[in-house]
Design a protein around this motif. Structure first.
Motif, PDB file in Angstrom:
ATOM      1  N   MET A   1      39.223  41.486  38.420  1.00 46.44           N
ATOM      2  CA  MET A   1      38.671  40.243  37.877  1.00 46.44           C
ATOM      3  C   MET A   1      39.104  39.055  38.741  1.00 46.44           C
ATOM      4  N   ASP A   2      38.161  38.172  39.054  1.00 49.96           N
ATOM      5  CA  ASP A   2      38.458  36.984  39.842  1.00 49.96           C
ATOM      6  C   ASP A   2      38.995  35.895  38.914  1.00 49.96           C
ATOM      7  N   TRP A   3      40.328  35.732  38.891  1.00 47.98           N
ATOM      8  CA  TRP A   3      40.945  34.789  37.959  1.00 47.98           C
ATOM      9  C   TRP A   3      40.639  33.342  38.317  1.00 47.98           C
ATOM     10  N   VAL A   4      40.446  33.070  39.602  1.00 49.40           N
ATOM     11  CA  VAL A   4      40.094  31.707  40.014  1.00 49.40           C
ATOM     12  C   VAL A   4      38.732  31.322  39.447  1.00 49.40           C
ATOM     13  N   PHE A   5      37.777  32.255  39.582  1.00 44.01           N
ATOM     14  CA  PHE A   5      36.434  31.985  39.055  1.00 44.01           C
ATOM     15  C   PHE A   5      36.463  31.859  37.535  1.00 44.01           C
ATOM     16  N   LEU A   6      37.265  32.734  36.879  1.00 48.60           N
ATOM     17  CA  LEU A   6      37.373  32.667  35.412  1.00 48.60           C
ATOM     18  C   LEU A   6      37.999  31.340  34.976  1.00 48.60           C
ATOM     19  N   SER A   7      39.000  30.887  35.729  1.00 50.86           N
ATOM     20  CA  SER A   7      39.633  29.606  35.414  1.00 50.86           C
ATOM     21  C   SER A   7      38.638  28.464  35.602  1.00 50.86           C
ATOM     22  N   GLU A   8      37.816  28.572  36.639  1.00 50.43           N
ATOM     23  CA  GLU A   8      36.810  27.528  36.885  1.00 50.43           C
ATOM     24  C   GLU A   8      35.811  27.465  35.731  1.00 50.43           C
ATOM     25  N   ASP A 136      41.470  25.880  44.397  1.00 44.54           N
ATOM     26  CA  ASP A 136      40.199  26.531  44.726  1.00 44.54           C
ATOM     27  C   ASP A 136      39.155  26.340  43.632  1.00 44.54           C
ATOM     28  N   ASP A 256      28.256  33.592  31.377  1.00 52.34           N
ATOM     29  CA  ASP A 256      28.407  34.205  32.699  1.00 52.34           C
ATOM     30  C   ASP A 256      28.386  35.730  32.601  1.00 52.34           C
TER      31      ASP A 256
END
Length: 295
Positions: A1-8, A136, A256
């Protein structure tokens, strides 16, 4: 899982949810004084945005002056609505007042369509469209500004309800008859709540007008504001803010994941599901008052 994208997704969802709270705060202000959900809050938001544009473009005022002047105009409009329309229905069943606010929303949409037409008009607030990065994570500047406005209004109204006038409004919300019996003007209190909700509508109209343009579609955002108000508790301003953040995050992350599965459009489904489940499971919302009645 892309945590940066999830945080965004979570951060931008929370910011969008705070923008929904701008509608919900207006709903709560009127509900606290009259115990009636105002279905015309979307229409008031749309009118507020049109008045700002009219003062800025047609009259030629700078935007920093047009916005407070529009707030004054809407303050008077809110008082006028209570004095001309709502006061006549005092003592009538709540459903009649509810239908009146629905009719008022339709009337406002028809009036703006007749005066300014149905073409979407842009609004420039002077906020840069350049991307803002937190590490990011990409953040929308206008959403950040709108969230700041929502939080500022939350603090302002929390302080207002500690003043003498605010305490009178709280007393009206608690008990109409008791307020009358101690000399509090219930009519003036309800009128003030409509006037304040109309001022909040200007803030919501400007922010959402910048994001999606000014047209009759602005009034349709009431559905998300109403969902936030119900989830937070119709008589809680704190609930409106927290519920806005919750709904925004759930909507953004859920869409998403679901959009690729259902082909898009899942945002509306998520909002509808939140509204239905809230009414079924916790009808007084997360922070709303749960009155206990003796049988």
């Amino acid at each position: 899982m892309d945590w940066v994208f999830l945080s965004e997704l979570a951060i931008n969802g929370a910011l969008t949810g705070l923008l929904y709270s701008l509608f919900a705060i207006g709903l709560v202000l009127i509900y606290k004084a009259s115990s009636v959900p105002n279905l015309a809050q979307g229409g008031l938001t749309m009118v507020g945005a049109y008045v700002v544009l009219a003062l800025a473009r047609d009259v030629g005022l700078p935007l920093w002056l047009a916005i407070p002047l529009a707030a004054v105009v809407m303050f008077g409009l809110g008082f006028g609505i209570e004095r001309v329309a709502l006061r006549r229905l005092a003592g009538r069943p709540v459903v009649m007042i509810l239908m009146l606010t629905l009719g008022l929303d339709i009337f406002l949409r028809g009036t703006t369509l007749a005066i300014w037409g149905g073409t979407s008009r842009s609004m420039e607030l002077g906020v840069s469209y350049d991307p803002l990065f937190l590490g990011d994570i990409f953040i929308s500047r206008i959403h950040l500004v709108g969230a700041g406005v929502a939080l500022a209004l939350f603090v302002a109204f929390m302080l207002f309800f500690r003043t003498r006038t605010g305490i009178k409004l709280r007393a009206i919300a608690d008990d109409y008859m008791a307020s009358w019996s101690v000399g509090i003007s219930v009519e003036r209190g309800v009128g003030l709540s409509w006037a304040l909700a109309s001022v909040v509508a200007v803030a919501a109209g400007v922010i959402w007008g910048v994001i999606q343009g000014v047209d009759q579609a602005l009034s349709l955002l009431l559905l998300k504001g109403l969902t936030v108000a119900v989830l937070g508790g119709l008589d809680s301003i704190l609930g409106a803010v927290i519920a806005g953040i919750i709904l925004g995050v759930v909507e953004n992350i859920g869409a998403d994941f679901l959009d690729p599965l259902v082909g898009g459009g899942s945002r509306e489904l998520i909002v509808a599901a939140v509204l239905i489940l809230t009414v079924m499971i916790r009808p007084h919302g997360l922070f709303g008052r749960h009155d206990i009645e003796r049988v």
